[in-house]
Design a protein around this motif. Structure first.
Motif, PDB file in Angstrom:
ATOM      1  N   GLU A 109       1.386  13.072  28.531  1.00 47.06           N
ATOM      2  CA  GLU A 109       2.760  12.577  28.644  1.00 47.06           C
ATOM      3  C   GLU A 109       2.744  11.249  29.387  1.00 47.06           C
ATOM      4  OE1 GLU A 109       5.624  13.504  27.395  1.00 47.06           O
ATOM      5  OE2 GLU A 109       4.710  15.231  26.384  1.00 47.06           O
ATOM      6  N   ALA A 136       5.040   8.779  31.616  1.00 45.59           N
ATOM      7  CA  ALA A 136       6.294   8.539  32.329  1.00 45.59           C
ATOM      8  C   ALA A 136       6.460   7.028  32.412  1.00 45.59           C
ATOM      9  CB  ALA A 136       6.260   9.160  33.716  1.00 45.59           C
ATOM     10  N   MET A 168       9.806  14.907  35.674  1.00 50.97           N
ATOM     11  CA  MET A 168      10.221  15.319  34.332  1.00 50.97           C
ATOM     12  C   MET A 168       9.018  15.421  33.397  1.00 50.97           C
ATOM     13  SD  MET A 168      13.552  12.888  34.098  1.00 50.97           S
ATOM     14  CE  MET A 168      13.930  13.104  32.367  1.00 50.97           C
ATOM     15  N   ALA A 169       8.138  14.421  33.474  1.00 52.44           N
ATOM     16  CA  ALA A 169       6.971  14.423  32.580  1.00 52.44           C
ATOM     17  C   ALA A 169       6.074  15.620  32.878  1.00 52.44           C
ATOM     18  CB  ALA A 169       6.207  13.117  32.726  1.00 52.44           C
ATOM     19  N   LYS A 195       7.592  18.707  31.474  1.00 54.69           N
ATOM     20  CA  LYS A 195       7.497  18.764  30.015  1.00 54.69           C
ATOM     21  C   LYS A 195       6.072  19.120  29.582  1.00 54.69           C
ATOM     22  CE  LYS A 195       8.153  16.199  25.782  1.00 54.69           C
ATOM     23  NZ  LYS A 195       7.620  15.002  25.189  1.00 54.69           N
ATOM     24  N   GLN A 251      10.824  21.844  25.549  1.00 54.45           N
ATOM     25  CA  GLN A 251      10.247  20.763  26.360  1.00 54.45           C
ATOM     26  C   GLN A 251      11.337  19.847  26.913  1.00 54.45           C
ATOM     27  OE1 GLN A 251       7.560  19.558  23.179  1.00 54.45           O
ATOM     28  NE2 GLN A 251       5.854  19.715  24.615  1.00 54.45           N
ATOM     29  N   ILE A 252      12.293  19.528  26.062  1.00 53.10           N
ATOM     30  CA  ILE A 252      13.381  18.651  26.504  1.00 53.10           C
ATOM     31  C   ILE A 252      14.182  19.339  27.614  1.00 53.10           C
ATOM     32  CG2 ILE A 252      15.457  17.389  25.772  1.00 53.10           C
ATOM     33  CD1 ILE A 252      13.122  16.278  24.298  1.00 53.10           C
ATOM     34  N   ARG A 295      13.133  21.556  29.682  1.00 52.09           N
ATOM     35  CA  ARG A 295      12.320  21.528  30.903  1.00 52.09           C
ATOM     36  C   ARG A 295      12.506  20.197  31.641  1.00 52.09           C
ATOM     37  NH1 ARG A 295       8.268  24.830  32.819  1.00 52.09           N
ATOM     38  NH2 ARG A 295       8.490  26.876  31.892  1.00 52.09           N
ATOM     39  N   GLU A 296      12.543  19.117  30.883  1.00 53.23           N
ATOM     40  CA  GLU A 296      12.736  17.789  31.493  1.00 53.23           C
ATOM     41  C   GLU A 296      14.091  17.704  32.175  1.00 53.23           C
ATOM     42  OE1 GLU A 296      10.797  14.031  29.601  1.00 53.23           O
ATOM     43  OE2 GLU A 296      11.757  15.162  27.995  1.00 53.23           O
TER      44      GLU A 296
END
Lengths: 194, 660
Positions: free
Chosen positions: B93, B95, B121-122, B125, B650-651, B653-654
């Motif tokens: 990922e 960021a 956030m990354a 995710k 995943q989104i 989770r972010e």
């Protein structure tokens, strides 16, 4: 030819230009000076500044010269310029805004145009319609051109274009309300002296 | 339990000056599942990449977060790096703490806090990332070129010369496009036909190029390497196998019609070649005007044809073939000025108000006047000509806001050509700005002024007829005076606009159109001939106004891209594509309707549900066509559609990492 010291443009000049363009809803930067407005203007022969040059001078900050110009007062707001402008600049509104600004500065480069406008609007406000004979008479008295168009009167009377009775709308109070509302929306603007 | 490594980049002072990187590293170490965090001066550099590889080994990392520049910049770099490790390249990922943080903020404290948020956030995710794998798709090494103008011909020749077969589809009866209509080309004044017709002949005789005229692309299915294209050929009513192109039919045909090729200034027959050097050099019958086809009478061509090639009952043909790549070269048309400019006469304008393309035919030796410049109204030689530039260009009110790029040069060319042929004539050119960037272009413009052309800076406000003359009113803003010119002929240099077909073809091919309907390239600077649709390339003016040299250069560039594609036997597919959960899909078809690439279809599946075999309609994503845009995942109401690498979970989770 003219000489402009561009460094001498004051913040007051810029504020005056900002108000003119805001009132007219015009962005001066839209104009790329193609001159299509001037070329199509039926009154450009009578103007000391072409419509294009009015915009150019405002772009350059030369507001005082524009306020002294006869051009905005000669403009008949026929809107040919606006209809043809490739950038859709509302040039006739700009001309009216310049007139308002000039009056605020105590200037009226074409005195007769100002007198005529005021009398015309006052007449419409009072009666809801324009009465040509009354308007002409009051204009002649106010402007000092006492005998202007007098010889036309008999011909116009013969064709019923002028007469002894006044044209009025039925609901004159509504007319006054209409004017009141229009003035309020322009936030107490005393522009045309209505 | 995942083992996440976080790597924060200073990017020199690009990030380091606005984000307190050591503080972000400290914060990263406290995040769940993060077992290692470190910073680097330049993470993308060789030592930077090596330190990541070392950390992966040393700390047994199984996924990594890199906080650096935009993923558009270096995501691919880092994925390639992961190829050399045991981690799947999609367990990465980025960021973006540069473009979306340090570059847009000045305050270090706020910038650092935001960078920490982005990293958090990354990390949240990536905990839910799964390994993704690419597949390979075969490449069909045949190219389709749509449009037989100079762009399409150049592209077809280059691809064919590289050894690959090409089909060139042209909707008119002949190759050549707009260029072959032109008389001369600026600034060298070489005859347009002399440099264009050899190319046409070369295309027509090339062993690897199949030319289909009177043809249009009707349907496109499939994806890069494997397009299924349906081509419709209108009936020509002439058997090209038998026809020798002797021209007897054309000379005896009694029906005369206004010539499209001569821009309405000349005549042609109902059985015709648009012009003498047409390729293929064989006639077609214009069914709409043929007396035999419409009234059953005449048939002169059939009686006279020495080889019996006339086929009045010819029908349109359709064929579907497979191509690996498509080049769109459908060109431009001129704006219909008459509807827009009433002040120039509009629909009832004088016939002596013509367009630049009409002037080209008028001045051309094989044109309707054999190269004598004559007024269309009475055939007299005009003694004064007004050329008006920017008609429809730079005019967002009535026409288009953009500059059409070629008009300044061909306007100067027209002035030069007129003064060359009518030495005692007068020529006035109304212009806004003269734009002549190009080799030898400005010199050409200056020479036109030396020829005697009077340049007036201003836009013509009105054109009207008076006493057989065309009165043009404009302002010369340099003199500050309104000017009037009484002209015999007015040439309007009108704006280039997209071809009628651009919108239809664009949506068929999944190529986006800009606000003016020009087909859009994938990147205005770095991917100028690619489109957002894999395997579809642009050449020439369908992408935007340009002159011949730029068109030819772009065509060769597009051909090169096709050759690169064809140099491989197989392509790697995009791993980050949509996928539908058959168990959740209710077959509503919202994804099918919203997909811009026609990648989703509905199909019936039979499967065991609750120990009963059921047959249901569900959506299916074609991995070759899907570009991973994610539109379907948003449209999907039951939540069956997910984008790999950007799943709903995943989104969320972010979002949770940021908000909770």
């Amino acid at each position: 030819m003219s000489f402009y010291n561009l460094s001498s443009t004051s913040s007051g000049d810029l504020a005056a230009i900002a108000q003119i363009t805001r009132d007219a809803g015009v962005n001066l930067d839209d104009c790329y000076q193609c001159g299509k407005c001037s070329a199509g203007c039926p009154l450009s022969d009578e103007m000391d500044l072409y419509p294009r040059k009015v915009i150019r001078m405002l772009q350059l900050g030369q507001v005082s010269a524009v306020l002294k110009s006869r051009a905005p007062w000669v403009c008949a707001t026929c809107m040919t310029c606006t209809a043809r402008c490739p950038q859709q600049i509302d040039i006739d509104s700009l001309m009216l805004s310049v007139r308002h600004a000039a009056k605020r500065a105590g200037l009226r480069p074409v005195r007769e145009a100002d007198i005529f406008d005021d009398l015309f609007m006052a007449g419409v406000r009072r009666y809801g319609k324009s009465n040509e004979a009354l308007l002409a008479a009051r204009f002649n008295l106010s402007s000092g051109h006492l005998f202007q168009d007098v010889l036309n009167a008999p011909k116009m009377a013969k064709r019923g274009m002028i007469g002894p009775s006044l044209h009025k709308v039925k609901d004159r109070a509504a007319m006054r309300r209409l004017f009141g509302r229009a003035l309020r929306t322009t936030e107490g603007e005393k522009g045309d002296g209505i | 339990m995942s083992r996440i490594g976080v790597f924060i980049c200073h990017c020199g002072s690009n990030i380091g000056a606005t984000v307190d990187v050591p503080k972000v590293v400290e914060a990263a170490r406290t995040l769940p599942h993060v077992v290692y965090a470190d910073d680097n001066k330049y993470t993308c550099s060789d030592p930077g990449q090596q330190s990541i590889r070392d950390a992966i080994e040393e700390h047994d990392l199984d996924r990594i977060v890199i906080a650096s520049c935009s993923p558009r910049m270096h995501e691919l770099t880092f994925r390639k790096m992961l190829h050399q490790t045991r981690i799947n390249p999609y367990l990465l990922e980025i960021a973006n703490i540069r473009e979306q943080c340090s570059w847009v903020h000045k305050d270090i404290e706020a910038g650092t806090a935001k960078a920490i948020d982005l990293v958090r956030m990354a990390a949240a995710k990536i905990d839910r990332d799964t390994p993704l794998y690419t597949t390979t798709i075969p490449v069909n090494k045949r190219a389709l070129v749509i449009g037989g103008g100079i762009a399409g011909m150049q592209a077809a020749l280059d691809i064919a010369d590289a050894g690959y077969p090409v089909t060139l589809v042209e909707k008119e009866p002949s190759l050549g496009g707009k260029m072959v209509m032109l008389d001369k080309t600026f600034p060298t004044m070489d005859c347009s036909a002399c440099i264009c017709t050899p190319k046409m002949a070369e295309v027509g005789t090339h062993p690897r190029i199949e030319v289909r005229t009177c043809a249009e692309v009707e349907k496109v299915a499939g994806y890069v390497g494997n397009f299924e294209v349906t081509i419709r050929e209108a009936p020509k009513h002439v058997d090209y196998e038998l026809c020798t192109g002797c021209g007897l039919c054309e000379s005896k045909c009694p029906t005369k019609i206004t010539s499209e090729f001569d821009q309405g200034l000349g005549k042609r027959k109902a059985i015709y070649k648009p012009f003498a050097q047409a390729v293929p050099s064989k006639p077609t019958i214009d069914a709409a005007h043929c007396r035999k086809i419409n009234e059953g009478k005449c048939g002169v061509c059939e009686k006279l044809c020495p080889t019996g090639a006339i086929r009045f009952d010819d029908e349109e043909k359709r064929s579907t073939e497979t191509y690996g790549a498509i080049i769109v070269a459908i060109g431009y048309q001129l704006i219909d000025w008459a509807d827009l400019y009433g002040e120039y006469g509009g629909r009832v304008a004088s016939p002596n108000v013509i367009t630049g393309l009409q002037f080209e035919r008028l001045v051309n030796a094989s044109g309707p006047t054999e190269g004598h410049i004559q007024r269309p109204s009475d055939g007299t030689e005009p003694k004064s000509v007004v050329i008006v530039k920017c008609v429809g260009s730079r005019d967002p009110h009535k026409g288009k806001a953009y500059c059409s790029r070629a008009c300044c040069m061909y306007g100067a060319k027209h002035a030069h050509q007129y003064l060359d042929k009518v030495p005692d004539g007068r020529c006035y050119v109304f212009y806004m700005d003269v734009r002549t960037p190009g080799k030898g272009y400005d010199e050409f413009y200056m020479n036109t002024q030396r020829d005697g052309a009077v340049y007036l800076r201003g836009r013509v406000s009105k054109i009207y007829e008076q006493g057989g003359k065309l009165v043009c009113l404009g302002e010369d803003t340099l003199a500050g005076a309104t000017v009037q010119v009484e002209a015999d002929l007015v040439v309007l240099e009108t704006a280039m606009v997209p071809a009628d077909d651009a919108d239809r073809l664009g949506s068929m091919l999944g190529v986006t159109r800009d606000k003016d309907l020009w087909l859009s390239e994938a990147h205005p600077k770095l991917r100028p001939v690619e489109t957002n649709s894999g395997g579809v390339y642009l050449a020439g003016t369908c992408q935007g106004p340009k002159d011949i040299p730029d068109t030819v250069a772009q065509a060769s560039a597009a051909a090169m891209k096709v050759c690169i594609l064809f140099s491989k036997d197989e392509l790697e597919s995009n791993a980050m594509i949509a996928g539908s959960d058959v168990g959740l899909c209710n077959g509503c078809g919202a994804c099918v309707a919203i997909c811009p690439y026609q990648a989703v279809t509905l199909e019936e599946v039979t499967r065991r549900e609750n120990s009963v075999m059921v047959t249901r309609t569900v959506s299916n994503v074609n991995p070759g066509l899907c570009q991973g845009c994610g539109a379907c995942t948003v449209a999907c109401k039951p939540g069956a559609m997910d984008l790999k690498g950007f799943s709903d979970e995943q989104i969320m989770r972010e979002v949770e990492a940021l908000c909770l």
